[in-house]
Design an enzyme around this catalytic site. Structure first.
Site, PDB file in Angstrom:
ATOM      1  N   ARG A  48       0.873  -1.182   0.000  1.00 27.69           N
ATOM      2  CA  ARG A  48       0.000   0.000   0.000  1.00 27.69           C
ATOM      3  C   ARG A  48       0.903   1.222   0.000  1.00 27.69           C
ATOM      4  NH1 ARG A  48      -2.611   3.245   3.951  1.00 27.69           N
ATOM      5  NH2 ARG A  48      -4.661   3.968   3.265  1.00 27.69           N
ATOM      6  N   SER A 116     -12.521  -3.382   0.565  1.00 30.90           N
ATOM      7  CA  SER A 116     -12.768  -2.743   1.864  1.00 30.90           C
ATOM      8  C   SER A 116     -14.251  -2.473   2.037  1.00 30.90           C
ATOM      9  CB  SER A 116     -12.037  -1.398   1.949  1.00 30.90           C
ATOM     10  OG  SER A 116     -10.657  -1.585   1.960  1.00 30.90           O
ATOM     11  N   LYS A 145      -5.082   6.023   8.581  1.00 27.84           N
ATOM     12  CA  LYS A 145      -5.826   6.391   7.365  1.00 27.84           C
ATOM     13  C   LYS A 145      -6.708   7.576   7.726  1.00 27.84           C
ATOM     14  CE  LYS A 145      -9.118   4.208   4.120  1.00 27.84           C
ATOM     15  NZ  LYS A 145      -9.003   5.000   2.962  1.00 27.84           N
TER      16      LYS A 145
HETATM   17  N1  TZP Z   1      -8.122   0.956   6.117  1.00 29.43           N
HETATM   18  C1  TZP Z   1      -9.012   1.077   7.101  1.00 29.43           C
HETATM   19  S1  TZP Z   1      -8.272   1.512   8.562  1.00 29.43           S
HETATM   20  C2  TZP Z   1      -6.724   1.517   7.839  1.00 29.43           C
HETATM   21  C3  TZP Z   1      -6.842   1.190   6.502  1.00 29.43           C
HETATM   22  C4  TZP Z   1      -5.749   1.099   5.544  1.00 29.43           C
HETATM   23  C5  TZP Z   1      -5.475   1.844   8.576  1.00 29.43           C
HETATM   24  C6  TZP Z   1      -5.095   0.813   9.580  1.00 29.43           C
HETATM   25  O1  TZP Z   1      -3.866   1.159  10.179  1.00 29.43           O
HETATM   26  P1  TZP Z   1      -3.578   0.892  11.730  1.00 29.43           P
HETATM   27  O2  TZP Z   1      -2.239   1.569  11.976  1.00 29.43           O
HETATM   28  O3  TZP Z   1      -3.469  -0.587  11.923  1.00 29.43           O
HETATM   29  O4  TZP Z   1      -4.685   1.512  12.511  1.00 29.43           O
END
Ligand code: TZP
Ligand code: MG
Length: 219
Positions: A48, A116, A145
């Site tokens: 990503r 997602s 995010k």
């Molecule tokens: N999609 C939904 S939440 C997220 C993504 C890419 C981020 C998750 O990152 P983390 O650091 O595990 O909270």
């Protein structure tokens, strides 16, 4: 084809901990994170990358594919073109990315497509449109995010799990303190980005999550 489907679903059943890369957050670099996670038994990696040129992405993706080799499934986030360029095992896309039907036409039946989703309705539709697994989240609030929205809470996992047959991968704000609740509420596996790649020992953290998921799935 039927064999492709069976292969994909059996591979996806093996997953406990799912690594997603983030070069902006990584302490030791994306390639190092992938290497350490795969060496620790991680069976799926999603590249990503939001900030690099397409050229850099193709180069890095091909390195990651080499590291994953036969040991881990390798998916690319969003970028169908990059996935095709390096012959990745598939893609992970969001609700605002390329429509899943189009992605499927471009990638073919044998590739893995993850989608997602934020709730039960999106999950049911994802399965209907041919997603191989869903990423459900954010389960908890997360700073990783920016546009993820508020955490939906672990109890929502069961609701989604009961509505679909494909694997449910939990994501968003998951850490050592709250991860058990995620599996106990029915997630098949989990992603933890910052909890793993911001630590000084990606191997140790990966092993922790793999062990935790296995123990709680048996329980
Ligand atoms: N999609 C939904 S939440 C997220 C993504 C890419 C981020 C998750 O990152 P983390 O650091 O595990 O909270
Ligand atoms: Mg996306």
């Amino acid at each position: 084809n039927q064999n492709g489907f069976n292969l994909k679903s059996s591979l996806l059943k093996e997953i406990d901990f799912y690594l997603v890369t983030d070069s902006g957050l990584s302490k030791n670099g994306t390639l190092s994170d992938v290497r350490e996670a795969v060496e620790s038994g991680c069976k799926i990696v999603q590249y990503r990358e939001k900030d690099k040129s397409t050229k850099e992405m193709v180069e890095e993706a091909s390195e990651i594919k080499r590291i994953c080799s036969t040991r881990a499934i390798f998916l690319v986030n969003d970028r169908i073109d990059v996935a095709l360029a390096v012959d990745a095992d598939g893609v992970h896309i969001g609700q605002d990315d390329m429509p899943i039907e189009t992605a499927r036409e471009l990638l073919g039946e044998d590739k893995i497509i993850g989608l997602s989703v934020n709730d039960r309705e999106e999950a049911v539709l994802a399965e209907k449109l041919g997603a191989d697994y869903i990423g459900l989240g954010p389960i908890f609030d997360t700073a990783t995010k920016k546009d993820a929205g508020d955490g939906i809470g672990p109890l929502k996992i069961r609701e989604v799990k009961d509505a679909v047959k494909i694997p449910v991968v939990a994501i968003g704000g998951i850490n050592k303190e709250n991860c058990e609740s995620v599996i106990q509420n029915g997630a098949d596996s989990l992603v933890a980005i910052s909890a793993v790649i911001c630590s000084d020992d990606v191997k140790r953290e990966t092993e922790y999550f793999i062990d935790m998921v296995r123990k709680n799935k048996k329980a």
